[in-house]
Design a protein around this motif. Structure first.
Motif, mmCIF file in Angstrom:
data_model
loop_
_atom_site.group_PDB
_atom_site.id
_atom_site.type_symbol
_atom_site.label_atom_id
_atom_site.label_comp_id
_atom_site.label_asym_id
_atom_site.label_seq_id
_atom_site.Cartn_x
_atom_site.Cartn_y
_atom_site.Cartn_z
ATOM 1 N N PHE A 33 0.830 -1.202 0.000
ATOM 2 C CA PHE A 33 0.000 0.000 0.000
ATOM 3 C C PHE A 33 0.868 1.257 0.000
ATOM 4 C CE2 PHE A 33 -3.495 -2.747 1.731
ATOM 5 C CZ PHE A 33 -4.428 -2.464 0.733
ATOM 6 N N ALA A 34 1.972 1.220 0.738
ATOM 7 C CA ALA A 34 2.868 2.375 0.781
ATOM 8 C C ALA A 34 3.429 2.667 -0.611
ATOM 9 C CB ALA A 34 4.002 2.127 1.776
ATOM 10 N N ARG A 35 3.829 1.608 -1.345
ATOM 11 C CA ARG A 35 4.366 1.810 -2.702
ATOM 12 C C ARG A 35 3.298 2.375 -3.634
ATOM 13 N NH1 ARG A 35 6.967 -3.134 -1.448
ATOM 14 N NH2 ARG A 35 5.312 -4.315 -2.496
ATOM 15 N N LEU A 36 2.085 1.833 -3.543
ATOM 16 C CA LEU A 36 1.015 2.272 -4.431
ATOM 17 C C LEU A 36 0.678 3.740 -4.180
ATOM 18 C CD1 LEU A 36 -1.159 1.716 -6.524
ATOM 19 C CD2 LEU A 36 -2.586 0.748 -4.696
ATOM 20 N N ILE A 37 0.550 4.125 -2.916
ATOM 21 C CA ILE A 37 0.234 5.517 -2.593
ATOM 22 C C ILE A 37 1.400 6.425 -2.956
ATOM 23 C CG2 ILE A 37 -0.255 7.091 -0.671
ATOM 24 C CD1 ILE A 37 -1.843 4.750 0.598
ATOM 25 N N GLY A 38 2.617 5.923 -2.791
ATOM 26 C CA GLY A 38 3.781 6.700 -3.205
ATOM 27 C C GLY A 38 3.786 6.970 -4.699
ATOM 28 N N GLU A 39 3.408 5.970 -5.499
ATOM 29 C CA GLU A 39 3.327 6.160 -6.947
ATOM 30 C C GLU A 39 2.249 7.183 -7.296
ATOM 31 O OE1 GLU A 39 5.079 5.110 -9.561
ATOM 32 O OE2 GLU A 39 6.510 4.283 -8.121
ATOM 33 N N MET A 40 1.125 7.147 -6.581
ATOM 34 C CA MET A 40 0.063 8.132 -6.815
ATOM 35 C C MET A 40 0.570 9.541 -6.557
ATOM 36 S SD MET A 40 -3.196 6.211 -5.009
ATOM 37 C CE MET A 40 -4.303 7.583 -5.274
ATOM 38 N N GLU A 41 1.302 9.711 -5.446
ATOM 39 C CA GLU A 41 1.801 11.042 -5.109
ATOM 40 C C GLU A 41 2.824 11.525 -6.133
ATOM 41 O OE1 GLU A 41 3.321 13.546 -1.229
ATOM 42 O OE2 GLU A 41 3.647 11.371 -1.284
ATOM 43 N N ARG A 42 3.710 10.647 -6.576
ATOM 44 C CA ARG A 42 4.702 11.043 -7.576
ATOM 45 C C ARG A 42 4.029 11.425 -8.892
ATOM 46 N NH1 ARG A 42 7.851 7.346 -4.664
ATOM 47 N NH2 ARG A 42 6.995 5.522 -5.728
ATOM 48 N N GLU A 43 3.029 10.654 -9.285
ATOM 49 C CA GLU A 43 2.313 10.956 -10.530
ATOM 50 C C GLU A 43 1.600 12.296 -10.428
ATOM 51 O OE1 GLU A 43 1.275 10.153 -14.434
ATOM 52 O OE2 GLU A 43 2.514 8.871 -13.133
ATOM 53 N N HIS A 44 0.994 12.549 -9.294
ATOM 54 C CA HIS A 44 0.280 13.811 -9.093
ATOM 55 C C HIS A 44 1.237 14.992 -9.078
ATOM 56 C CE1 HIS A 44 -1.909 16.858 -6.577
ATOM 57 N NE2 HIS A 44 -2.864 16.531 -7.419
ATOM 58 N N ARG A 45 2.390 14.823 -8.424
ATOM 59 C CA ARG A 45 3.364 15.909 -8.333
ATOM 60 C C ARG A 45 3.969 16.232 -9.693
ATOM 61 N NH1 ARG A 45 7.000 13.653 -5.172
ATOM 62 N NH2 ARG A 45 5.845 14.116 -3.278
ATOM 63 N N ALA A 46 4.246 15.176 -10.481
ATOM 64 C CA ALA A 46 4.866 15.396 -11.794
ATOM 65 C C ALA A 46 3.904 16.059 -12.762
ATOM 66 C CB ALA A 46 5.359 14.069 -12.360
ATOM 67 N N GLY A 47 2.638 15.682 -12.715
ATOM 68 C CA GLY A 47 1.628 16.320 -13.548
ATOM 69 C C GLY A 47 1.878 16.210 -15.040
ATOM 70 N N GLY A 55 -1.620 13.090 -19.335
ATOM 71 C CA GLY A 55 -2.386 11.888 -19.027
ATOM 72 C C GLY A 55 -2.368 11.483 -17.574
ATOM 73 N N PHE A 56 -1.831 12.361 -16.690
ATOM 74 C CA PHE A 56 -1.678 11.945 -15.294
ATOM 75 C C PHE A 56 -3.026 11.714 -14.608
ATOM 76 C CE2 PHE A 56 -2.884 16.141 -14.208
ATOM 77 C CZ PHE A 56 -3.020 16.244 -12.819
ATOM 78 N N ALA A 57 -4.083 12.393 -15.057
ATOM 79 C CA ALA A 57 -5.389 12.207 -14.412
ATOM 80 C C ALA A 57 -5.879 10.771 -14.580
ATOM 81 C CB ALA A 57 -6.404 13.188 -14.995
ATOM 82 N N SER A 58 -5.735 10.219 -15.782
ATOM 83 C CA SER A 58 -6.160 8.838 -16.018
ATOM 84 C C SER A 58 -5.325 7.847 -15.207
ATOM 85 C CB SER A 58 -6.067 8.500 -17.507
ATOM 86 O OG SER A 58 -6.963 9.271 -18.267
ATOM 87 N N VAL A 59 -4.028 8.129 -15.101
ATOM 88 C CA VAL A 59 -3.158 7.253 -14.317
ATOM 89 C C VAL A 59 -3.566 7.286 -12.847
ATOM 90 C CG1 VAL A 59 -0.787 6.831 -13.573
ATOM 91 C CG2 VAL A 59 -1.248 7.502 -15.935
ATOM 92 N N LEU A 60 -3.870 8.486 -12.338
ATOM 93 C CA LEU A 60 -4.289 8.605 -10.950
ATOM 94 C C LEU A 60 -5.587 7.841 -10.693
ATOM 95 C CD1 LEU A 60 -3.580 12.368 -10.153
ATOM 96 C CD2 LEU A 60 -2.454 10.387 -9.148
ATOM 97 N N ARG A 61 -6.523 7.932 -11.630
ATOM 98 C CA ARG A 61 -7.787 7.201 -11.471
ATOM 99 C C ARG A 61 -7.539 5.690 -11.450
ATOM 100 N NH1 ARG A 61 -9.643 11.479 -15.070
ATOM 101 N NH2 ARG A 61 -11.071 12.828 -13.899
ATOM 102 N N SER A 62 -6.595 5.240 -12.267
ATOM 103 C CA SER A 62 -6.276 3.810 -12.288
ATOM 104 C C SER A 62 -5.624 3.369 -10.980
ATOM 105 C CB SER A 62 -5.351 3.504 -13.467
ATOM 106 O OG SER A 62 -5.986 3.787 -14.698
ATOM 107 N N TYR A 63 -4.664 4.168 -10.484
ATOM 108 C CA TYR A 63 -4.031 3.849 -9.205
ATOM 109 C C TYR A 63 -5.076 3.814 -8.084
ATOM 110 C CZ TYR A 63 0.884 4.288 -10.682
ATOM 111 O OH TYR A 63 2.124 4.102 -11.264
ATOM 112 N N LEU A 64 -5.977 4.800 -8.090
ATOM 113 C CA LEU A 64 -7.002 4.864 -7.058
ATOM 114 C C LEU A 64 -7.910 3.636 -7.124
ATOM 115 C CD1 LEU A 64 -8.393 6.424 -4.770
ATOM 116 C CD2 LEU A 64 -9.766 7.589 -6.522
#
Length: 303
Positions: free
Chosen positions: A130-144, A147-156
């Motif tokens: 869970f820590a890795r998955l949430i970490g990937e979400m945060e990195r994706e959101h920070r990088a922006g 297509g990051f919105a679709s990636v975030l929805r998939s991670y979520l």
């Protein structure tokens, strides 16, 4: 119940939709003081908390959970919660509105189920996963990046599904006092179905086998909201999804969400969102760009 609702502050994500993404993620410090508020409050949005450090307790709908990290916590719209004597809180907070589930509408039902048993203590390999998955979400959101919105929805989506596996099946109450919760659970399952024929309070009551009056009492007692409010929310969410993700005309969208009269649908949509279907669709193109969202905003007075 109504007196309690008026007394408990209601917070929302300050998202000037549809120009910005209804999602935020960060530490307790970066999200802000309200992410660790010590006073009872409610949200109009979802909150997922992954606690990796700290002392104290988290109180959700009168249930008190002692901090012995790591923990994974789900707070759904309308639930009353606060932190009690919490110090040194560490971890990540994920905030998003109903609109962010546009790619995976079935996640609404999973989140409601998670909200019934909102506190988990991942063990073994689950915690670092869970820590890795949430970490990937945060990195994706920070990088922006594109297509990051679709990636975030998939991670979520992955996070919600994996958490629901961790939770397992919800036990059914055996005593009569549990009947309102069972009725509400069945009502929410009906609303989660992509079928406008059941998106009507009287139809749901008939299918569940209770009177409209009892359905109103059970749902209000369990969720703090009326069946009518939840039906309108589901119809509005589905209409938004169709306007953003399909090329259907407004008339066709109206029919898909159970409105025979397009003019009445337009009035309904404007009343629920403050904007016409056409204007929402024209502005929804911004959702495909990389707009990020401010975090928690000021309390909103319940209507």
């Amino acid at each position: 119940m109504e007196t309690l609702e008026r007394a408990v502050p209601l917070h929302r994500l300050d998202v000037p939709a549809p120009q910005q993404l209804p999602f935020a993620i960060g530490s307790f410090d970066s999200i802000g003081a309200l992410s660790r508020a010590s006073f009872p409050h409610r949200h109009t949005f979802y909150e997922i908390v992954f606690v990796t450090g700290g002392r104290g307790a988290h109180v959700i709908d009168l249930s008190r959970w002692e901090l012995r990290p790591p923990h994974l916590c789900f707070v759904v719209p309308g639930q009353v919660h606060y932190w009690e004597n919490a110090t040194g809180l560490q971890g990540r907070v994920v905030l998003f509105t109903e609109d962010f589930l546009v790619d995976h509408p079935g996640d609404r039902d999973l989140l409601r189920t998670l909200g019934e048993r909102p506190w988990f203590s991942p063990a073994g390999e689950d915690a670092p996963a869970f820590a890795r998955l949430i970490g990937e979400m945060e990195r994706e959101h920070r990088a922006g990046q594109a297509g990051f919105a679709s990636v975030l929805r998939s991670y979520l989506h992955v996070l919600i599904v994996r958490a629901s596996r961790l939770a397992g099946p919800a036990p059914a109450p055996a005593d009569p006092a549990g009947r309102p919760a069972l009725v509400t659970q069945e009502f929410l399952r009906l609303l989660a179905r992509p079928d406008p024929e059941v998106w009507e309070v009287r139809s749901c009551a008939r299918r569940i086998g209770v009177s409209v009056g009892y359905l109103n009492e059970a749902v209000k007692q369990t969720t703090g909201r009326t069946p009518g409010q939840l039906v309108r929310q589901v119809r509005t969410h589905e209409a938004k999804r169709l306007l953003v993700r399909t090329d259907l005309t407004v008339r066709q969208v109206a029919a898909e969400v159970g409105f025979a009269d397009p003019a009445y649908f337009c009035r309904f949509f404007r009343r629920e969102t403050g904007i016409s279907p056409g204007a929402f669709r024209r502005g929804s193109g911004a959702m495909h760009h990389d707009y990020r969202v401010p975090s928690l905003a000021h309390p909103q007075s319940p209507s």
